[in-house]
Design a protein around this motif. Structure first.
Motif, PDB file in Angstrom:
ATOM      1  N   THR A  27       0.832  -1.202   0.000  1.00 51.84           N
ATOM      2  CA  THR A  27       0.000   0.000   0.000  1.00 51.84           C
ATOM      3  C   THR A  27       0.864   1.249   0.000  1.00 51.84           C
ATOM      4  OG1 THR A  27      -1.729  -1.177   1.208  1.00 51.84           O
ATOM      5  CG2 THR A  27      -1.812   1.224   1.262  1.00 51.84           C
ATOM      6  N   TYR A  28       1.903   1.253   0.826  1.00 53.61           N
ATOM      7  CA  TYR A  28       2.808   2.409   0.847  1.00 53.61           C
ATOM      8  C   TYR A  28       3.480   2.616  -0.504  1.00 53.61           C
ATOM      9  CZ  TYR A  28       2.746   3.622   5.827  1.00 53.61           C
ATOM     10  OH  TYR A  28       2.386   4.074   7.074  1.00 53.61           O
ATOM     11  N   LEU A  29       3.985   1.550  -1.101  1.00 52.88           N
ATOM     12  CA  LEU A  29       4.665   1.672  -2.394  1.00 52.88           C
ATOM     13  C   LEU A  29       3.726   2.209  -3.464  1.00 52.88           C
ATOM     14  CD1 LEU A  29       6.683  -1.620  -2.129  1.00 52.88           C
ATOM     15  CD2 LEU A  29       7.717   0.586  -2.705  1.00 52.88           C
ATOM     16  N   ASP A  30       2.504   1.726  -3.476  1.00 57.22           N
ATOM     17  CA  ASP A  30       1.534   2.193  -4.477  1.00 57.22           C
ATOM     18  C   ASP A  30       1.263   3.681  -4.328  1.00 57.22           C
ATOM     19  OD1 ASP A  30       1.350  -0.345  -5.512  1.00 57.22           O
ATOM     20  OD2 ASP A  30      -0.527  -0.846  -4.508  1.00 57.22           O
ATOM     21  N   HIS A  31       1.066   4.138  -3.089  1.00 55.77           N
ATOM     22  CA  HIS A  31       0.691   5.541  -2.882  1.00 55.77           C
ATOM     23  C   HIS A  31       1.884   6.479  -2.962  1.00 55.77           C
ATOM     24  CE1 HIS A  31      -3.591   5.185  -2.107  1.00 55.77           C
ATOM     25  NE2 HIS A  31      -3.349   4.094  -1.407  1.00 55.77           N
ATOM     26  N   LEU A  32       3.046   6.051  -2.470  1.00 52.52           N
ATOM     27  CA  LEU A  32       4.219   6.918  -2.557  1.00 52.52           C
ATOM     28  C   LEU A  32       4.581   7.209  -4.008  1.00 52.52           C
ATOM     29  CD1 LEU A  32       6.406   5.417   0.307  1.00 52.52           C
ATOM     30  CD2 LEU A  32       5.514   7.753   0.212  1.00 52.52           C
ATOM     31  N   ALA A  33       4.315   6.246  -4.889  1.00 56.85           N
ATOM     32  CA  ALA A  33       4.614   6.448  -6.312  1.00 56.85           C
ATOM     33  C   ALA A  33       3.778   7.572  -6.912  1.00 56.85           C
ATOM     34  CB  ALA A  33       4.375   5.146  -7.083  1.00 56.85           C
TER      35      ALA A  33
ATOM     36  N   ASP B 230      -1.304   8.473   9.383  1.00 57.26           N
ATOM     37  CA  ASP B 230      -1.470   9.714   8.637  1.00 57.26           C
ATOM     38  C   ASP B 230      -2.874   9.812   8.042  1.00 57.26           C
ATOM     39  OD1 ASP B 230      -1.124   7.725   6.754  1.00 57.26           O
ATOM     40  OD2 ASP B 230       0.579   8.653   5.747  1.00 57.26           O
ATOM     41  N   THR B 231      -3.728   8.848   8.366  1.00 56.68           N
ATOM     42  CA  THR B 231      -5.125   8.889   7.913  1.00 56.68           C
ATOM     43  C   THR B 231      -5.812  10.175   8.348  1.00 56.68           C
ATOM     44  OG1 THR B 231      -5.594   7.540   9.857  1.00 56.68           O
ATOM     45  CG2 THR B 231      -5.506   6.401   7.750  1.00 56.68           C
ATOM     46  N   VAL B 232      -5.395  10.739   9.491  1.00 52.24           N
ATOM     47  CA  VAL B 232      -6.035  11.956   9.994  1.00 52.24           C
ATOM     48  C   VAL B 232      -5.759  13.169   9.107  1.00 52.24           C
ATOM     49  CG1 VAL B 232      -6.014  11.178  12.387  1.00 52.24           C
ATOM     50  CG2 VAL B 232      -4.067  12.460  11.508  1.00 52.24           C
ATOM     51  N   LEU B 233      -4.843  13.037   8.146  1.00 51.93           N
ATOM     52  CA  LEU B 233      -4.541  14.147   7.238  1.00 51.93           C
ATOM     53  C   LEU B 233      -5.449  14.160   6.021  1.00 51.93           C
ATOM     54  CD1 LEU B 233      -0.634  13.977   7.315  1.00 51.93           C
ATOM     55  CD2 LEU B 233      -2.187  15.195   8.854  1.00 51.93           C
ATOM     56  N   GLY B 234      -6.303  13.152   5.871  1.00 55.22           N
ATOM     57  CA  GLY B 234      -7.234  13.084   4.754  1.00 55.22           C
ATOM     58  C   GLY B 234      -8.458  13.949   4.973  1.00 55.22           C
ATOM     59  N   THR B 235      -9.379  13.893   4.027  1.00 54.28           N
ATOM     60  CA  THR B 235     -10.539  14.788   4.062  1.00 54.28           C
ATOM     61  C   THR B 235     -11.560  14.409   5.127  1.00 54.28           C
ATOM     62  OG1 THR B 235     -11.563  13.464   2.304  1.00 54.28           O
ATOM     63  CG2 THR B 235     -10.319  15.417   1.634  1.00 54.28           C
TER      64      THR B 235
ATOM     65  N   ALA C 264      -9.386   5.259   7.620  1.00 56.59           N
ATOM     66  CA  ALA C 264      -9.518   5.646   6.215  1.00 56.59           C
ATOM     67  C   ALA C 264      -9.201   7.128   6.092  1.00 56.59           C
ATOM     68  CB  ALA C 264     -10.922   5.345   5.708  1.00 56.59           C
ATOM     69  N   PHE C 265      -8.848   7.547   4.895  1.00 51.49           N
ATOM     70  CA  PHE C 265      -8.463   8.944   4.683  1.00 51.49           C
ATOM     71  C   PHE C 265      -9.640   9.848   4.377  1.00 51.49           C
ATOM     72  CE2 PHE C 265      -4.594   6.615   4.156  1.00 51.49           C
ATOM     73  CZ  PHE C 265      -3.598   7.460   4.622  1.00 51.49           C
ATOM     74  N   ASP C 266     -10.711   9.269   3.844  1.00 49.91           N
ATOM     75  CA  ASP C 266     -11.866  10.089   3.490  1.00 49.91           C
ATOM     76  C   ASP C 266     -13.101   9.531   4.175  1.00 49.91           C
ATOM     77  OD1 ASP C 266     -12.235   7.775   2.038  1.00 49.91           O
ATOM     78  OD2 ASP C 266     -11.878   8.693   0.096  1.00 49.91           O
ATOM     79  N   GLY C 267     -14.257   9.751   3.608  1.00 52.17           N
ATOM     80  CA  GLY C 267     -15.493   9.303   4.226  1.00 52.17           C
ATOM     81  C   GLY C 267     -16.417  10.477   4.499  1.00 52.17           C
TER      82      GLY C 267
ATOM     83  N   ALA D 235      -5.968  11.109  -0.581  1.00 51.46           N
ATOM     84  CA  ALA D 235      -4.773  10.664   0.139  1.00 51.46           C
ATOM     85  C   ALA D 235      -4.789   9.161   0.376  1.00 51.46           C
ATOM     86  CB  ALA D 235      -4.665  11.400   1.471  1.00 51.46           C
ATOM     87  N   GLY D 236      -3.589   8.615   0.557  1.00 54.60           N
ATOM     88  CA  GLY D 236      -3.413   7.217   0.906  1.00 54.60           C
ATOM     89  C   GLY D 236      -2.199   7.091   1.806  1.00 54.60           C
ATOM     90  N   ARG D 237      -1.939   5.888   2.302  1.00 56.03           N
ATOM     91  CA  ARG D 237      -0.808   5.691   3.214  1.00 56.03           C
ATOM     92  C   ARG D 237       0.492   6.150   2.554  1.00 56.03           C
ATOM     93  NH1 ARG D 237      -4.432   2.413   5.594  1.00 56.03           N
ATOM     94  NH2 ARG D 237      -4.222   2.173   7.853  1.00 56.03           N
ATOM     95  N   GLY D 238       1.201   6.955   3.276  1.00 55.07           N
ATOM     96  CA  GLY D 238       2.410   7.566   2.736  1.00 55.07           C
ATOM     97  C   GLY D 238       2.306   9.073   2.661  1.00 55.07           C
TER      98      GLY D 238
END
Length: 367
Positions: free
Chosen positions: A19-25, A125-130, A273-276, A300-303
């Protein structure tokens, strides 16, 4: 390689690393340069699937001049040793939660980072999402008046139903409180501010559990931590939060997080989750209504916390998912377990400032 790119080295290539690799990219200002794992073949497999990523030993990754930040995705028992090794190697470090298995391991990490002029960050870092940030904006606007109370619940029958190697969830540093509690308490501190006192009770339904999936299905393993924890968090603001964290519940209809104020109530989405959807009900309008997105990193996603840290390194400003916040959250969680064991309230000795809100439309590269 651009001057403004912060290069990441990942230690630990287990389930969460994908998950981190996918989102960091997809994130600006960061680039994964290398990966390491005790299982060398697993690191090689991950590197083969991500062009430009080199498989290294942990020692070589820590010594690599092309790595600026070590992303620590090891099991909880290894969090503190890997953070310390990264800091001693002169690297900034960011890790999965919890920061360490206890405060005694965690505090020296903050002291070492400060002494070396390095940054330490920690999920969630989920708390940084919407999701959480929209709820933060609603509270900061005064839409529910003064927050006076909250409830937070996470219940499941246990991670062994889906994870092929679930033992670490039932060892020190795991359990529902230290596994899922960081999402909830980090969100609560972001919304309501730090916690000054806790009261709690804890127990467990089983002394052993069974792996349900994967090549080790049927294997029996011991349970070494409480699997059902409930308690009260008294925030410095005076607000009181009721928490329930459990690996012992097959089904329930409970809110993830609700905030109760003098003029209304707020429903906060899943902090894992980052959104919702955020919903509000007020004294004037008793029906729950959806709140338009009002803050947070969109999509946003993990990373995203790593990218936020990388931006702070480049600009010299603060990063939001920082070590002080992670330490306070760990302090709250450990204090809750202590309160349960002692059968009396426990004062939380640490405190922290609420991290800066993430404005609507912000990018982790710039805000």
């Amino acid at each position: 390689m651009g001057e403004q790119v912060t290069r990441i080295g990942i230690v630990g290539t287990g389930v969460i690393s994908g998950t981190y690799l996918d989102h960091l990219a997809k994130l600006p200002g960061v680039e994964v340069a290398a990966v390491a794992d005790l299982d060398v073949s697993r690191a090689q497999t991950v590197a083969d699937a991500h062009p430009g990523v080199r498989p290294l030993s942990s020692d070589d990754l820590l010594a690599d001049p092309d790595v600026d930040v070590v992303l620590n995705l090891t099991i909880p028992a290894a969090h503190a040793p890997v953070h310390r090794a990264a800091l001693e190697a002169g690297k900034h470090t960011y890790g999965e939660k919890p920061l360490a298995v206890d405060r005694a391991e965690a505090k020296p990490l903050l002291e070492l980072a400060e002494a070396k002029g390095l940054r330490i960050g920690c999920a969630p870092d989920t708390v940084l999402g919407t999701g959480t940030q929209t709820a933060r904006a609603v509270i900061d606007r005064g839409d529910i008046g003064v927050p006076t109370a909250a409830s937070a619940s996470f219940v499941t029958p246990g991670h062994e139903l889906w994870h092929p190697a679930p033992e670490f969830y039932y060892q020190p540093g795991g359990g529902p409180l230290l596994d899922m509690g960081p999402y909830y308490v980090t969100s609560l501190v972001t919304l309501l501010g730090p916690v000054r006192r806790v009261t709690g009770r804890a127990g467990r339904s089983q002394d052993e559990r069974k792996v349900h999936t994967g090549p080790r299905a049927g294997a029996i393993f011991p349970v070494d931590v409480p699997t059902h924890v409930t308690g009260i968090l008294e925030h410095e603001s005076g607000a009181l939060t009721t928490v329930l964290m459990s690996f012992d519940v097959w089904a329930a209809r409970l809110p993830r997080i609700e905030i109760y104020g003098t003029d209304g109530s707020l429903s906060v989405p899943d902090p894992n989750a980052f959104d919702g959807t955020v919903e509000i009900a007020t004294a004037a309008q008793r029906e729950w209504t959806e709140v338009p997105v009002a803050g947070g990193y969109a999509g946003a996603g993990r990373g995203v916390g790593v990218a936020d840290l990388a931006r702070a390194i480049r600009t010299g400003g603060p990063h939001r998912a920082d070590g002080a916040l992670a330490f306070h959250v760990l302090d709250v969680l450990e204090s809750l377990l202590e309160a349960a064991a002692k059968d009396q309230p426990v004062d939380v000795t640490s405190t922290v400032e609420r991290p800066a809100a993430v404005p609507l439309g912000a990018s982790p590269e710039t805000a």
